[in-house]
Design an enzyme around this catalytic site. Sequence first.
Site, mmCIF file in Angstrom:
data_model
loop_
_atom_site.group_PDB
_atom_site.id
_atom_site.type_symbol
_atom_site.label_atom_id
_atom_site.label_comp_id
_atom_site.label_asym_id
_atom_site.label_seq_id
_atom_site.Cartn_x
_atom_site.Cartn_y
_atom_site.Cartn_z
ATOM 1 N N SER A 168 0.850 -1.188 0.000
ATOM 2 C CA SER A 168 0.000 0.000 0.000
ATOM 3 C C SER A 168 0.885 1.238 0.000
ATOM 4 O O SER A 168 2.090 1.143 0.298
ATOM 5 C CB SER A 168 -0.872 -0.014 1.267
ATOM 6 O OG SER A 168 -1.502 1.222 1.497
ATOM 7 N N TYR A 181 -2.159 -1.313 10.586
ATOM 8 C CA TYR A 181 -2.107 -1.475 9.127
ATOM 9 C C TYR A 181 -0.752 -1.013 8.587
ATOM 10 O O TYR A 181 -0.116 -1.697 7.777
ATOM 11 C CB TYR A 181 -3.246 -0.665 8.516
ATOM 12 C CG TYR A 181 -3.462 -0.870 7.035
ATOM 13 C CD1 TYR A 181 -4.318 -1.872 6.575
ATOM 14 C CD2 TYR A 181 -2.834 -0.060 6.094
ATOM 15 C CE1 TYR A 181 -4.536 -2.059 5.212
ATOM 16 C CE2 TYR A 181 -3.056 -0.240 4.736
ATOM 17 C CZ TYR A 181 -3.906 -1.229 4.306
ATOM 18 O OH TYR A 181 -4.114 -1.416 2.953
#
Length: 287
Positions: A168, A181
């Site tokens: 990401s 995350y």
Amino acid sequence: MSSESFDLAEPELTAEDLLVLDDPHFEPDSVAVVTGAASGIGQATAIALAANGLTVVGADIDEEGLEKTVDLAGAVDASGDVRPVPTDLTDDGDVEAMIEAAAEAGELRYVANIAGMQHIASLPEFPTEKYDLLLDVMLRAPFLVAKFAMPHIRATDDGVGAIGNMSSVHGHYATQDKPAYITAKHGLAGLTRSIAAEGEGTLRGFSVSVGYVLTPLMVNQIEDTAAERGISEREVVEDVMLGQARTKEMMTPAEVANLFVFGFSRHGKHLNGGDLLWDGGYTTTYE
């Protein structure tokens, strides 16, 4: 830009959305494992790989979602099969059994570690059990999947294969209220490079980093972020999600799936330990 300029519903996937490449290993005897295959990017990737003729083992805890993936692969006339294998990625035995099922389906060559989840909270307020769960699903499970899959990839006639990890923009920088995350995605960079270091050139490791994608996970995240920051959902989308980007639209799951197709193919043979950063300018521009 107004919030009416884009649709926050996940787009319907069609055959025209999918990248199909000519590759000697893109055929039914070659097996690809896709985790998180019941929805979003994982679902699109499973379908895209099946459209390239591969036998795909779709792993997910959501059995109904896996059946939908099978149906969607049929709807786009994929030449390869999607075989659902319900899997709890937090259960070591489940993970090992899923990889064994993939190996029994043909020559296991490809793995797409895509399963993910999110929880929005500041670091002092972040529940420890949520931190542990996110790290189990998004960092420990990819390690286990690679651990069990690598011997099978090496055992093929030429040892050619690849393990692709879903990273990401949050594997490149940090924003507020996503500590678990962000930690997981930064850790994936190390796992990807470790796979490449041990792959002897033919077994490759790579990652894919994108910005915000129109998935159920993203749609749910808008409401959570709005509540955490005390702003409107429209402000979340326009200012938080797309504010830093230069390309002012979200990616679709199929567009991300196509990056895995390319990365697994012969065209990606020099992609080893690296990251496909497809982020619309999030991490390379600043104002």
